[in-house]
Write a protein that holds these residues in place. Structure first.
Motif, PDB file in Angstrom:
ATOM      1  N   LEU A 101       0.833  -1.198   0.000  1.00  0.00           N
ATOM      2  CA  LEU A 101       0.000   0.000   0.000  1.00  0.00           C
ATOM      3  C   LEU A 101       0.870   1.253   0.000  1.00  0.00           C
ATOM      4  N   ALA A 102       1.965   1.238   0.770  1.00  0.00           N
ATOM      5  CA  ALA A 102       2.863   2.395   0.842  1.00  0.00           C
ATOM      6  C   ALA A 102       3.490   2.689  -0.518  1.00  0.00           C
ATOM      7  N   LYS A 103       3.887   1.641  -1.245  1.00  0.00           N
ATOM      8  CA  LYS A 103       4.488   1.841  -2.567  1.00  0.00           C
ATOM      9  C   LYS A 103       3.472   2.423  -3.541  1.00  0.00           C
ATOM     10  N   ALA A 104       2.253   1.874  -3.535  1.00  0.00           N
ATOM     11  CA  ALA A 104       1.215   2.391  -4.429  1.00  0.00           C
ATOM     12  C   ALA A 104       0.858   3.827  -4.080  1.00  0.00           C
ATOM     13  N   ALA A 105       0.734   4.113  -2.783  1.00  0.00           N
ATOM     14  CA  ALA A 105       0.367   5.456  -2.345  1.00  0.00           C
ATOM     15  C   ALA A 105       1.439   6.473  -2.732  1.00  0.00           C
ATOM     16  N   ASP A 106       2.701   6.103  -2.544  1.00  0.00           N
ATOM     17  CA  ASP A 106       3.799   7.014  -2.885  1.00  0.00           C
ATOM     18  C   ASP A 106       3.777   7.353  -4.372  1.00  0.00           C
ATOM     19  N   LYS A 107       3.520   6.364  -5.209  1.00  0.00           N
ATOM     20  CA  LYS A 107       3.475   6.603  -6.654  1.00  0.00           C
ATOM     21  C   LYS A 107       2.248   7.416  -7.040  1.00  0.00           C
ATOM     22  N   LEU A 108       1.181   7.329  -6.234  1.00  0.00           N
ATOM     23  CA  LEU A 108      -0.020   8.133  -6.471  1.00  0.00           C
ATOM     24  C   LEU A 108       0.159   9.576  -6.016  1.00  0.00           C
ATOM     25  N   GLY A 109       1.257   9.846  -5.297  1.00  0.00           N
ATOM     26  CA  GLY A 109       1.471  11.182  -4.766  1.00  0.00           C
ATOM     27  C   GLY A 109       0.953  11.352  -3.359  1.00  0.00           C
ATOM     28  N   ILE A 110       0.583  10.236  -2.706  1.00  0.00           N
ATOM     29  CA  ILE A 110       0.127  10.267  -1.311  1.00  0.00           C
ATOM     30  C   ILE A 110       1.345  10.006  -0.435  1.00  0.00           C
ATOM     31  N   SER A 111       1.788  10.996   0.279  1.00  0.00           N
ATOM     32  CA  SER A 111       3.001  10.857   1.082  1.00  0.00           C
ATOM     33  C   SER A 111       2.670  10.503   2.524  1.00  0.00           C
ATOM     34  N   GLY A 112       3.613   9.842   3.196  1.00  0.00           N
ATOM     35  CA  GLY A 112       3.468   9.586   4.629  1.00  0.00           C
ATOM     36  C   GLY A 112       2.848   8.268   5.006  1.00  0.00           C
ATOM     37  N   VAL A 113       2.522   7.399   4.027  1.00  0.00           N
ATOM     38  CA  VAL A 113       1.952   6.087   4.361  1.00  0.00           C
ATOM     39  C   VAL A 113       3.079   5.179   4.849  1.00  0.00           C
ATOM     40  N   LYS A 114       2.900   4.550   5.998  1.00  0.00           N
ATOM     41  CA  LYS A 114       3.939   3.727   6.620  1.00  0.00           C
ATOM     42  C   LYS A 114       3.899   2.288   6.084  1.00  0.00           C
ATOM     43  N   ASN A 115       4.965   1.542   6.368  1.00  0.00           N
ATOM     44  CA  ASN A 115       5.051   0.151   5.917  1.00  0.00           C
ATOM     45  C   ASN A 115       4.263  -0.806   6.791  1.00  0.00           C
ATOM     46  N   SER A 116       3.762  -0.340   7.926  1.00  0.00           N
ATOM     47  CA  SER A 116       2.928  -1.192   8.774  1.00  0.00           C
ATOM     48  C   SER A 116       2.039  -0.331   9.657  1.00  0.00           C
ATOM     49  N   TYR A 117       0.892  -0.879   9.987  1.00  0.00           N
ATOM     50  CA  TYR A 117      -0.048  -0.232  10.899  1.00  0.00           C
ATOM     51  C   TYR A 117      -0.588  -1.299  11.849  1.00  0.00           C
ATOM     52  N   PHE A 118      -1.320  -0.834  12.862  1.00  0.00           N
ATOM     53  CA  PHE A 118      -2.014  -1.758  13.753  1.00  0.00           C
ATOM     54  C   PHE A 118      -3.503  -1.651  13.482  1.00  0.00           C
ATOM     55  N   PHE A 119      -4.080  -2.786  13.089  1.00  0.00           N
ATOM     56  CA  PHE A 119      -5.487  -2.854  12.724  1.00  0.00           C
ATOM     57  C   PHE A 119      -6.328  -2.889  14.000  1.00  0.00           C
ATOM     58  N   PRO A 120      -7.174  -1.866  14.269  1.00  0.00           N
ATOM     59  CA  PRO A 120      -7.937  -1.828  15.527  1.00  0.00           C
ATOM     60  C   PRO A 120      -9.138  -2.775  15.501  1.00  0.00           C
TER      61      PRO A 120
END
Length: 325
Positions: A101-120
């Motif tokens: 998701l981070a790679k796709a977001a970065d290429k879309l111009g969405i910055s700041g997406v991390k390589n992992s999150y905690f799913f609540p």
């Protein structure tokens, strides 16, 4: 007065410069995207496909770890005095690999997406002892919809719906010396979405996952009868298989649609699915229940034995508060 005029002129120049820089940035992105749209789209698609597959692994664990009782067997409903049943709430989180998701977001111009999150995760459950035979049945339910959580200027949305049921049979009931030992079978249905967005673009995955699992659990209660306080450590092994159909999508929005134009694709979608139940995931789980009169506070953790270490690890933690008789 001159100072005010200078400040005003400076503010106007700064605003003009900022607007120009943004426009120039948008223009540069549009030019690059038009020139090499196939390479950009390949990253969008492969990244979201990878993330969809990781969701298919993490979501089942997030669901089954939320109906964990410290006691391997809570006791029979009938005949028993008092009858044995329990109900309560659970809250926890599951580590989720979001590199794709981070790679796709970065290429879309969405910055700041991390390589992992905690799913609540948050749900309610009830467990009822069996009649005559030493078994108990559990049901759990949860619906969660959290939109626009900001992480480093990225809006993250999470939707999660779960309904699950399981049955456990006590091979050994917890006694004065002997521990409790039970075998269990369960099913969960999970549906929801995970998305990231900024002003110019968004990416999301809608998931639909069914899970079957079997487990074995051992526990031993250590209580002070008069004070009705004590604790119950437990350990278990679980094997799960799942069936899933996850739909991913990406799109540009707002001014970027105008900047990029209609000569190249500005959105895309796809599906990652399995035909049947498969993808065996062995898990180990355990924790400790704290008993106080008719209440039990349980802390538990679970790890996927095939995915350990780093951003690719899949593990969960949960806290449960229950009324138990």
């Amino acid at each position: 007065m001159k100072i005010v005029k200078k400040l005003f002129v400076s503010a106007v120049l700064f605003a003009a410069f900022t607007s120009y820089s943004f426009a120039d940035s948008a223009s540069d992105y549009a030019t690059a995207y038009k020139a090499d749209s196939d390479a950009y789209i390949a990253v969008f698609n492969s990244g979201l496909t990878d993330f969809s597959e990781n969701l298919a692994l993490a979501v089942p664990q997030a669901a089954v770890q939320q109906n964990v009782y410290a006691d391997a067997f809570i006791g029979k409903l009938f005949p028993a005095v008092p009858p044995h049943f329990a109900f309560g709430i659970n809250a926890g989180a599951t580590h989720l690999n979001t590199e794709g998701l981070a790679k796709a977001a970065d290429k879309l111009g969405i910055s700041g997406v991390k390589n992992s999150y905690f799913f609540p995760v948050l749900n309610a459950d009830i467990r009822v002892g069996g009649a005559i035979l030493p078994f108990d049945v559990g049901l759990s339910f949860m619906t969660l919809d959290i939109n626009n959580i900001s992480f480093s200027d990225v809006d993250v949305g999470v939707e999660f719906f779960t309904i699950a049921a399981d049955v456990r049979y006590a091979l050994i009931e917890d006694g004065l010396v002997t521990p409790g030992l039970s075998l269990g079978l369960g099913y969960s249905y999970n549906k929801g979405a995970f998305s990231v967005s900024q002003d110019n673009a968004e990416a999301s995955v809608d998931y639909d996952v069914q899970t079957l699992y079997g487990q074995i659990q051992v526990s031993k209660a250590f209580n002070i009868p008069v004070a009705r306080i004590g604790f119950t450590p437990f350990l278990g092994f679980r094997g799960i298989v799942s069936k899933y159909s996850n739909d991913w999508s990406w799109k540009f929005k707002g001014d970027y649609l105008t900047a990029i134009g209609t000569t190249v694709p500005t959105s895309g979608k796809g599906t990652v699915s399995s035909d049947n139940f498969g993808g065996f995931q062995p898990q180990i789980y355990g924790g400790l229940g704290f008993n106080f009169v008719f209440m039990q506070l349980t802390a538990s953790a679970c790890a996927d034995l095939r995915h350990l270490g780093g951003d690719t690890s899949i593990w969960s933690g949960a806290l449960s508060l229950r009324f138990k008789m």
